[in-house]
Design a protein around this motif. Structure first.
Motif, PDB file in Angstrom:
ATOM      1  N   GLY A  68       0.841  -1.184   0.000  1.00  0.00           N
ATOM      2  CA  GLY A  68       0.000   0.000   0.000  1.00  0.00           C
ATOM      3  C   GLY A  68       0.877   1.235   0.000  1.00  0.00           C
ATOM      4  N   LYS A 113      -3.296  -1.649  -5.648  1.00  0.00           N
ATOM      5  CA  LYS A 113      -2.891  -1.530  -4.250  1.00  0.00           C
ATOM      6  C   LYS A 113      -3.481  -0.271  -3.622  1.00  0.00           C
ATOM      7  CE  LYS A 113       1.319  -4.206  -4.971  1.00  0.00           C
ATOM      8  NZ  LYS A 113       2.800  -4.279  -4.870  1.00  0.00           N
ATOM      9  N   PRO A 114      -3.959  -0.356  -2.372  1.00  0.00           N
ATOM     10  CA  PRO A 114      -4.613   0.786  -1.726  1.00  0.00           C
ATOM     11  C   PRO A 114      -3.676   1.974  -1.510  1.00  0.00           C
ATOM     12  CG  PRO A 114      -5.212  -1.257  -0.637  1.00  0.00           C
ATOM     13  CD  PRO A 114      -4.084  -1.590  -1.570  1.00  0.00           C
ATOM     14  N   GLU A 209     -12.975   9.394  -1.253  1.00  0.00           N
ATOM     15  CA  GLU A 209     -12.972   7.932  -1.398  1.00  0.00           C
ATOM     16  C   GLU A 209     -13.179   7.610  -2.869  1.00  0.00           C
ATOM     17  OE1 GLU A 209     -15.313   4.049   0.488  1.00  0.00           O
ATOM     18  OE2 GLU A 209     -16.125   6.073   0.781  1.00  0.00           O
ATOM     19  N   LYS A 214     -10.508   1.708  -2.745  1.00  0.00           N
ATOM     20  CA  LYS A 214      -9.083   1.447  -2.528  1.00  0.00           C
ATOM     21  C   LYS A 214      -8.255   2.715  -2.367  1.00  0.00           C
ATOM     22  CE  LYS A 214      -8.702  -3.111  -4.679  1.00  0.00           C
ATOM     23  NZ  LYS A 214      -7.965  -3.939  -5.672  1.00  0.00           N
ATOM     24  N   PHE A 239      -7.038   1.950   7.146  1.00  0.00           N
ATOM     25  CA  PHE A 239      -6.241   1.806   5.930  1.00  0.00           C
ATOM     26  C   PHE A 239      -5.433   0.521   5.934  1.00  0.00           C
ATOM     27  CE2 PHE A 239      -2.321   2.627   3.457  1.00  0.00           C
ATOM     28  CZ  PHE A 239      -2.919   2.679   2.198  1.00  0.00           C
ATOM     29  N   LEU A 242      -7.543  -2.329   5.172  1.00  0.00           N
ATOM     30  CA  LEU A 242      -7.800  -2.306   3.717  1.00  0.00           C
ATOM     31  C   LEU A 242      -6.658  -2.950   2.953  1.00  0.00           C
ATOM     32  CD1 LEU A 242      -9.842  -1.132   1.601  1.00  0.00           C
ATOM     33  CD2 LEU A 242      -8.428   0.944   1.586  1.00  0.00           C
ATOM     34  N   VAL A 243      -5.429  -2.587   3.330  1.00  0.00           N
ATOM     35  CA  VAL A 243      -4.239  -3.160   2.685  1.00  0.00           C
ATOM     36  C   VAL A 243      -4.162  -4.666   2.936  1.00  0.00           C
ATOM     37  CG1 VAL A 243      -1.714  -3.158   2.642  1.00  0.00           C
ATOM     38  CG2 VAL A 243      -2.974  -0.990   2.788  1.00  0.00           C
ATOM     39  N   ASN A 246      -6.778  -6.553   1.000  1.00  0.00           N
ATOM     40  CA  ASN A 246      -6.455  -6.539  -0.427  1.00  0.00           C
ATOM     41  C   ASN A 246      -5.318  -7.520  -0.737  1.00  0.00           C
ATOM     42  OD1 ASN A 246      -6.799  -5.065  -3.117  1.00  0.00           O
ATOM     43  ND2 ASN A 246      -4.616  -4.787  -2.758  1.00  0.00           N
TER      44      ASN A 246
END
Length: 249
Positions: A68, A113-114, A209, A214, A239, A242-243, A246
């Motif tokens: 990320g 990738k975030p 957002e 992402k 975050f 999220l990473v 993902n």
């Protein structure tokens, strides 16, 4: 999520660099990142990796080594990059940093990738995605609140924002809360697939957002507020989750 030694994902933090001599470093110019960004990511359970400012052609290789990307605060973004002539109010810009970070954002997007942007970081994300900025929110957007609180202490919230219902920021911090503020540029036209999900009372964009979730960003500085106001650590936690999600999908 607590800091631990079993860190399974890496988040790259794009560095800033000194472009003027200083009393401490003279002309020994350095690449650096403010440590609060590092601490916020570590406390969220990831391994931060500082990416020194480099050539845009190297962005894909940098992104291949992380899961990320975080873009931090700093100088203004050059209006030339979104087709405008700079106003006198723009102050310092650094087009080398701008171009490198835009390349990192696009490489991360291509790799799925975030990305998170904080203050300037949110602004450069918007430009990378084809959006534009207000070069000065007071002159061009009619802002009336104090969006640069200096010399008030960094961790003190100075104005309120309101979040959009069911947005990522609304879910973790609620509908309305106070934030700190250190900027005079701001989002104007959102970039492709990017939506504004929070605004100050004078309508300045305060968070974004992407349609796929992402890419996220905030105009304020949670890394500065998180020690005195621990709820702002939730932004880093969100975050990193999220990473991780993902990466493991």
């Amino acid at each position: 999520m607590k800091e631990n030694m079993n860190m399974t994902v890496r988040v790259g933090i794009a560095s800033n660099h000194l472009i003027h001599p200083t009393d401490r470093f003279g002309t020994n110019f350095i690449d650096y990142i403010q440590r609060d960004y590092v601490t916020g990511l570590r406390q969220a359970g990831t391994l931060p990796v500082v990416l020194p400012l480099g050539d845009p052609k190297d962005a894909e290789d940098y992104i291949s080594g992380v899961d990320g990307l975080l873009l931090s605060g700093g100088q203004g973004v050059s209006p030339i990059l979104y087709g405008e002539e700079p106003l006198a109010e723009v102050a310092e810009t650094d087009i080398y940093r701008d171009e490198f970070e835009i390349s990192l954002i696009r490489a991360a997007q291509d790799a799925g990738k975030p990305v998170i942007g904080i203050c300037r970081g949110m602004q450069i994300i918007n430009v990378a995605l084809g959006g534009t900025l207000y070069q000065d929110v007071y002159k061009q957007a009619g802002a009336t609140e104090k969006h640069n609180q200096y010399p008030t202490s960094w961790e003190i919230p100075t104005h309120h924002i309101t979040t959009a219902e069911d947005s990522w920021l609304n879910r973790i911090l609620g509908e309305r809360f106070a934030v700190n503020s250190f900027h005079h540029q701001g989002l104007h036209e959102p970039g492709e697939n990017l939506k504004v999900i929070a605004r100050s009372d004078d309508k300045v964009a305060e968070a974004v957002e992407s349609d796929d979730g992402k890419i996220i960003g905030v105009e304020f500085h949670p890394e500065m507020m998180r020690v005195a106001h621990p709820e702002f650590q939730k932004i880093f936690d969100y975050f990193v989750n999220l990473v991780q999600n993902n990466t493991h999908n």
